[in-house]
Motif scaffolding. Structure first.
Motif, PDB file in Angstrom:
ATOM      1  N   ALA A  47       0.834  -1.203   0.000  1.00  0.00           N
ATOM      2  CA  ALA A  47       0.000   0.000   0.000  1.00  0.00           C
ATOM      3  C   ALA A  47       0.874   1.261   0.000  1.00  0.00           C
ATOM      4  CB  ALA A  47      -0.941   0.000   1.203  1.00  0.00           C
ATOM      5  N   LEU A  48       1.931   1.258   0.817  1.00  0.00           N
ATOM      6  CA  LEU A  48       2.835   2.414   0.851  1.00  0.00           C
ATOM      7  C   LEU A  48       3.535   2.617  -0.483  1.00  0.00           C
ATOM      8  CD1 LEU A  48       4.530   2.235   4.366  1.00  0.00           C
ATOM      9  CD2 LEU A  48       2.796   3.838   3.578  1.00  0.00           C
ATOM     10  N   VAL A  49       3.951   1.529  -1.120  1.00  0.00           N
ATOM     11  CA  VAL A  49       4.639   1.626  -2.408  1.00  0.00           C
ATOM     12  C   VAL A  49       3.703   2.192  -3.473  1.00  0.00           C
ATOM     13  CG1 VAL A  49       5.628   0.246  -4.285  1.00  0.00           C
ATOM     14  CG2 VAL A  49       6.397  -0.104  -1.944  1.00  0.00           C
ATOM     15  N   VAL A  50       2.481   1.686  -3.526  1.00  0.00           N
ATOM     16  CA  VAL A  50       1.525   2.170  -4.526  1.00  0.00           C
ATOM     17  C   VAL A  50       1.233   3.656  -4.306  1.00  0.00           C
ATOM     18  CG1 VAL A  50      -0.885   1.989  -5.287  1.00  0.00           C
ATOM     19  CG2 VAL A  50       0.485  -0.065  -5.014  1.00  0.00           C
ATOM     20  N   LEU A  51       0.975   4.050  -3.071  1.00  0.00           N
ATOM     21  CA  LEU A  51       0.715   5.464  -2.793  1.00  0.00           C
ATOM     22  C   LEU A  51       1.946   6.319  -3.079  1.00  0.00           C
ATOM     23  CD1 LEU A  51      -1.413   5.157   0.454  1.00  0.00           C
ATOM     24  CD2 LEU A  51      -2.205   5.776  -1.834  1.00  0.00           C
ATOM     25  N   GLY A  52       3.130   5.787  -2.770  1.00  0.00           N
ATOM     26  CA  GLY A  52       4.366   6.513  -3.057  1.00  0.00           C
ATOM     27  C   GLY A  52       4.578   6.711  -4.551  1.00  0.00           C
ATOM     28  N   ILE A  53       4.241   5.688  -5.334  1.00  0.00           N
ATOM     29  CA  ILE A  53       4.376   5.796  -6.795  1.00  0.00           C
ATOM     30  C   ILE A  53       3.441   6.872  -7.329  1.00  0.00           C
ATOM     31  CG2 ILE A  53       3.873   4.588  -8.960  1.00  0.00           C
ATOM     32  CD1 ILE A  53       5.045   2.063  -7.641  1.00  0.00           C
ATOM     33  N   PHE A  54       2.190   6.872  -6.857  1.00  0.00           N
ATOM     34  CA  PHE A  54       1.255   7.906  -7.305  1.00  0.00           C
ATOM     35  C   PHE A  54       1.732   9.299  -6.893  1.00  0.00           C
ATOM     36  CE2 PHE A  54      -2.045   4.551  -7.791  1.00  0.00           C
ATOM     37  CZ  PHE A  54      -2.397   4.849  -9.097  1.00  0.00           C
ATOM     38  N   ALA A  55       2.202   9.424  -5.655  1.00  0.00           N
ATOM     39  CA  ALA A  55       2.685  10.722  -5.192  1.00  0.00           C
ATOM     40  C   ALA A  55       3.876  11.186  -6.025  1.00  0.00           C
ATOM     41  CB  ALA A  55       3.065  10.644  -3.711  1.00  0.00           C
ATOM     42  N   ALA A  56       4.822  10.297  -6.272  1.00  0.00           N
ATOM     43  CA  ALA A  56       5.995  10.658  -7.077  1.00  0.00           C
ATOM     44  C   ALA A  56       5.576  11.022  -8.493  1.00  0.00           C
ATOM     45  CB  ALA A  56       6.997   9.502  -7.092  1.00  0.00           C
ATOM     46  N   PHE A  57       4.623  10.282  -9.064  1.00  0.00           N
ATOM     47  CA  PHE A  57       4.160  10.576 -10.412  1.00  0.00           C
ATOM     48  C   PHE A  57       3.605  11.990 -10.504  1.00  0.00           C
ATOM     49  CE2 PHE A  57       0.591  10.685 -13.430  1.00  0.00           C
ATOM     50  CZ  PHE A  57       1.289  10.488 -14.607  1.00  0.00           C
ATOM     51  N   PHE A  58       2.734  12.355  -9.568  1.00  0.00           N
ATOM     52  CA  PHE A  58       2.134  13.687  -9.630  1.00  0.00           C
ATOM     53  C   PHE A  58       3.134  14.793  -9.302  1.00  0.00           C
ATOM     54  CE2 PHE A  58      -1.869  11.247  -9.234  1.00  0.00           C
ATOM     55  CZ  PHE A  58      -2.472  11.725 -10.382  1.00  0.00           C
TER      56      PHE A  58
END
Length: 138
Positions: A47-58
């Motif tokens: 869950a942290l990795v997925v949210l981190g990927i979205f945050a980094a993307f934006f």
């Protein structure tokens, strides 16, 4: 003696059978507990990795647009951010051994900590509460 030798061996066999069954049940429950902890930890990290990927993307998308605004070319800004991604990928590829070693060591440390958790008994709980209470002398 009240009991004959056959009866003693029968009781011993019954006790041994009960012990083995309880030991097997304990091992199964221990395995279930470890699997549950492992799956919950994995889910949390995922869950942290997925949210981190979205945050980094934006964040990088916003950075790309900002750089594009400074350069008066949105495509140039996004291309520069893409270059930053490629640079990071290159650094990770060149340092694969170090990165995987650190990751492996942290996983092993986490599993080792789980195995070496101290067992809480009533004695250790009472000792800990006596030491934590202010004003008590040891």
């Amino acid at each position: 003696m009240d009991k004959d030798l056959g009866q003693v061996f029968t009781e011993l066999k019954d006790d041994l059978t009960a012990f083995v069954e309880l030991k097997v049940e304990f091992l199964k429950l221990t395995a279930y507990e470890r699997a549950g902890k492992w799956i919950s930890s994995l889910s949390y990290v995922l869950a942290l990795v997925v949210l981190g990927i979205f945050a980094a993307f934006f964040i990088f998308l916003a950075l790309g647009f900002q750089i594009g605004e400074w350069l008066n070319s949105t495509s140039a800004g996004i291309a520069i951010v893409g270059g930053i991604y490629l640079l990071v990928i290159g650094i990770l590829i060149m340092n694969k051994k170090w990165f995987t070693g650190k990751l492996t060591n942290s996983i092993i440390a986490a599993l080792d900590d789980e195995e070496n958790e101290p067992v809480q008994t009533s004695e250790t709980i009472n000792e800990g509460s006596a030491e934590d209470t202010p004003g008590t002398a040891s």
